[in-house]
Enzyme design. Structure first.
Site, PDB file in Angstrom:
ATOM      1  N   ASP A  30       0.837  -1.211   0.000  1.00 56.68           N
ATOM      2  CA  ASP A  30       0.000   0.000   0.000  1.00 56.68           C
ATOM      3  C   ASP A  30       0.868   1.257   0.000  1.00 56.68           C
ATOM      4  OD1 ASP A  30      -2.383   1.375  -0.061  1.00 56.68           O
ATOM      5  OD2 ASP A  30      -2.630   1.398   2.118  1.00 56.68           O
ATOM      6  N   HIS A  47       2.312   3.258  -9.086  1.00 57.32           N
ATOM      7  CA  HIS A  47       2.083   1.817  -9.318  1.00 57.32           C
ATOM      8  C   HIS A  47       3.249   1.201 -10.083  1.00 57.32           C
ATOM      9  CE1 HIS A  47      -1.773   2.097  -7.505  1.00 57.32           C
ATOM     10  NE2 HIS A  47      -2.355   2.774  -8.474  1.00 57.32           N
ATOM     11  N   LEU A 142      10.945 -20.714  -4.961  1.00 55.24           N
ATOM     12  CA  LEU A 142      10.050 -19.746  -4.308  1.00 55.24           C
ATOM     13  C   LEU A 142       8.646 -19.856  -4.885  1.00 55.24           C
ATOM     14  CD1 LEU A 142       9.670 -17.164  -2.512  1.00 55.24           C
ATOM     15  CD2 LEU A 142      10.334 -15.818  -4.521  1.00 55.24           C
TER      16      LEU A 142
HETATM   17  C1  IPE Z   1      -5.178  -2.754   0.005  1.00 56.11           C
HETATM   18  O1  IPE Z   1      -4.902  -1.435  -0.352  1.00 56.11           O
HETATM   19  C2  IPE Z   1      -5.344  -3.601  -1.211  1.00 56.11           C
HETATM   20  C3  IPE Z   1      -4.117  -3.861  -1.973  1.00 56.11           C
HETATM   21  C4  IPE Z   1      -2.895  -3.558  -1.589  1.00 56.11           C
HETATM   22  C5  IPE Z   1      -4.321  -4.546  -3.227  1.00 56.11           C
HETATM   23  P1  IPE Z   1      -6.087  -0.365  -0.485  1.00 56.11           P
HETATM   24  O2  IPE Z   1      -5.421   0.957  -0.663  1.00 56.11           O
HETATM   25  O3  IPE Z   1      -7.031  -0.784  -1.540  1.00 56.11           O
HETATM   26  O4  IPE Z   1      -6.795  -0.488   0.926  1.00 56.11           O
HETATM   27  P2  IPE Z   1      -7.735   0.502   1.715  1.00 56.11           P
HETATM   28  O5  IPE Z   1      -8.724   1.072   0.733  1.00 56.11           O
HETATM   29  O6  IPE Z   1      -6.861   1.574   2.282  1.00 56.11           O
HETATM   30  O7  IPE Z   1      -8.354  -0.329   2.780  1.00 56.11           O
HETATM   31  C1  IPE Z   2      -1.551   0.186  -3.350  1.00 53.32           C
HETATM   32  O1  IPE Z   2      -1.328   1.531  -3.459  1.00 53.32           O
HETATM   33  C2  IPE Z   2      -1.757  -0.471  -4.684  1.00 53.32           C
HETATM   34  C3  IPE Z   2      -3.127  -0.965  -4.922  1.00 53.32           C
HETATM   35  C4  IPE Z   2      -4.063  -1.061  -4.026  1.00 53.32           C
HETATM   36  C5  IPE Z   2      -3.422  -1.369  -6.267  1.00 53.32           C
HETATM   37  P1  IPE Z   2      -2.536   2.577  -3.429  1.00 53.32           P
HETATM   38  O2  IPE Z   2      -2.953   2.859  -4.829  1.00 53.32           O
HETATM   39  O3  IPE Z   2      -3.623   2.097  -2.543  1.00 53.32           O
HETATM   40  O4  IPE Z   2      -1.808   3.827  -2.833  1.00 53.32           O
HETATM   41  P2  IPE Z   2      -2.423   4.884  -1.801  1.00 53.32           P
HETATM   42  O5  IPE Z   2      -2.951   4.122  -0.628  1.00 53.32           O
HETATM   43  O6  IPE Z   2      -3.499   5.611  -2.541  1.00 53.32           O
HETATM   44  O7  IPE Z   2      -1.250   5.758  -1.453  1.00 53.32           O
HETATM   45 MG    MG Z   3      -4.105   2.420  -0.586  1.00 53.46          MG
END
Ligand code: IPE
Ligand code: IPE
Ligand code: MG
Length: 253
Positions: A30, A47, A142
């Site tokens: 995240d 990303h 792995l």
């Molecule tokens: C969790 O991240 C899901 C993934 C890393 C795929 P999100 O950014 O979607 O989670 P929330 O919305 O903060 O719970």
């Molecule tokens: C995690 O990064 C990746 C996915 C959930 C696909 P985010 O896109 O949730 O990044 P933040 O939380 O907005 O910084």
């Molecule tokens: Mg996020």
């Protein structure tokens, strides 16, 4: 502060290896969006940097044979609620990742599994998933599981569906269904349960990742944003894990 020297990393690795290691580390990646925002970049750049971080970590763990199983939460069942352009670009990015890494993973002995409902994914991504799973299926160094359209609740419902189907065929009675048998019906069957779940990006929640499998996992939360999560950060998470007392309901010795 520069990057720590190779000698420093080697020393740290040796210390970590001297203690019990997790068999499966599950990573909730995240913070990609915030990483990009802090640099004035579009979210997709975050990303892209996130994929690079994941690729580097897989290489490190496979080369060092540090743990036998890693899983990455790449796209949750809730992530469909993001803007359509982001969802489409994420699928494109994941497809490129799977196609570009296939050969390397065959060479490194990395076996890739994709967890999640596939029918809703773009056909070209479904095809890339099937291809990389087939090509890497003999890997033994792995196990690499990637959650795409994965949710912990979805996974449990899948298990229930399979149990019901077996029941309808007369191959499973309610009395025969226990936790061990149910685990074999889940999409994650065959992977060890995660001993350690790491979440980057400063949120302290599971966001519907492994619900059944992480029942007794140790949890490591870090403010580090996913694209910055490097080898040192991974070792830091393992060191944190190694400092925990895993009681599993017993009393302390
Ligand atoms: C969790 O991240 C899901 C993934 C890393 C795929 P999100 O950014 O979607 O989670 P929330 O919305 O903060 O719970
Ligand atoms: C995690 O990064 C990746 C996915 C959930 C696909 P985010 O896109 O949730 O990044 P933040 O939380 O907005 O910084
Ligand atoms: Mg996020």
């Amino acid at each position: 502060m520069g990057t720590p020297s190779a000698a420093g990393l080697a020393e740290r690795l040796a210390r970590v290896r001297a203690k019990p290691l997790p068999r499966h580390v599950a990573l909730i990646m995240d913070g990609n969006g915030r990483w990009a925002a802090r640099r004035g970049l579009p979210r997709m750049e975050g990303h892209r940097a996130g994929v690079r971080a994941a690729e580097r970590l897989v290489r490190f763990v496979a080369e060092e044979r540090l743990v036998p199983c890693l899983s990455f939460f790449a796209f949750s069942t809730e992530n469909w609620n993001r803007p359509q352009e982001e969802v489409e670009s994420l699928f494109q990015l994941l497809e490129t990742f799977l196609r570009e890494r296939a050969e390397e993973y065959v060479d490194r002995g990395v076996r890739l599994h994709v967890l999640g409902g596939r029918e809703r994914l773009p056909p070209s991504l479904q095809e890339a998933i099937a291809r990389v799973e087939e090509r890497t299926r003999n890997g033994t160094v792995l196990q690499l599981a990637v959650g795409i359209n994965f949710g912990g609740r979805w996974s449990i419902v899948e298990g229930v569906r399979r149990a019901l189907a077996l029941g309808a065929e007369g191959q499973l009675s309610p009395a025969e269904l226990d936790e061990a048998r149910f685990s074999t019906l889940l999409p994650t069957a065959g992977l060890p349960d995660p001993d350690l779940v790491v979440r980057t990006g400063d949120e302290k929640r599971i966001s519907n990742f492994f619900l059944w499998e992480a029942a007794y996992a140790e949890l490591h939360f870090t403010p580090t944003l996913w694209p910055d999560f490097d080898e040192e950060a991974f070792l830091g998470a393992i060191e944190d894990f190694q400092g925990r007392v895993r009681r599993f309901g017993r009393v302390s010795p």
